[in-house]
Design an enzyme around this catalytic site. Sequence first.
Site, PDB file in Angstrom:
ATOM      1  CG  HIS A  86      -8.224  -5.437   4.657  1.00  0.00           C
ATOM      2  ND1 HIS A  86      -9.373  -4.978   4.064  1.00  0.00           N
ATOM      3  CD2 HIS A  86      -7.242  -4.569   4.284  1.00  0.00           C
ATOM      4  CE1 HIS A  86      -9.105  -3.885   3.368  1.00  0.00           C
ATOM      5  NE2 HIS A  86      -7.813  -3.611   3.484  1.00  0.00           N
TER       6      HIS A  86
ATOM      7  CD  GLN B  15      -3.003  -0.922   2.231  1.00  0.00           C
ATOM      8  OE1 GLN B  15      -2.780  -1.534   3.270  1.00  0.00           O
ATOM      9  NE2 GLN B  15      -4.049  -0.127   2.072  1.00  0.00           N
TER      10      GLN B  15
END
Length: 162
Positions: free
Chosen positions: A135, A49
């Site tokens: 996640h 990310q």
Amino acid sequence: MGDIRVIGDPVLRSPAAPVTEFGKDLRRLIDEMMEAMYAADGVGLAAPQIGVPKRLFVYDVSGRKGHVVNPELTVDDADTVLDQEGCLSIPGRATGKPLYAATPRAAGVTVRGADRLGRPVVLKARGLTARCFQHECDHLDGVLYVDHLAKDTARGILLQAP
């Protein structure tokens, strides 16, 4: 360290490589990831990310915080729990905040990996922490939470994203 990458960046859809060196660069990366997660009001953040294709995530959720290097997730309780989930990498175009949808996840998981020094880590989780671990481990495999949604729901989320 760069900004949080958003959907459309290829690093988010590519499997991350295992971490092989446990030195000061890794410790610095973990610290920077924690800062980025807090700055974005997140509860978890995977290295891809921020554009780093390594198998590593950080978290601070439900009173537990830390990191896991080279995590391997196993499901302990396969009962499906449906709850709201969002992602810092899928912000709304209008708000810049994560877009949420009821997302199915396993009720209980165990994550095995290493800490910043290479020592073994075993974490059992339920509830929001289990959701966070699933996640973040998904991110390391190039999977996003919208991949767990019905196609119409996922399309609705993605139409609001940048």
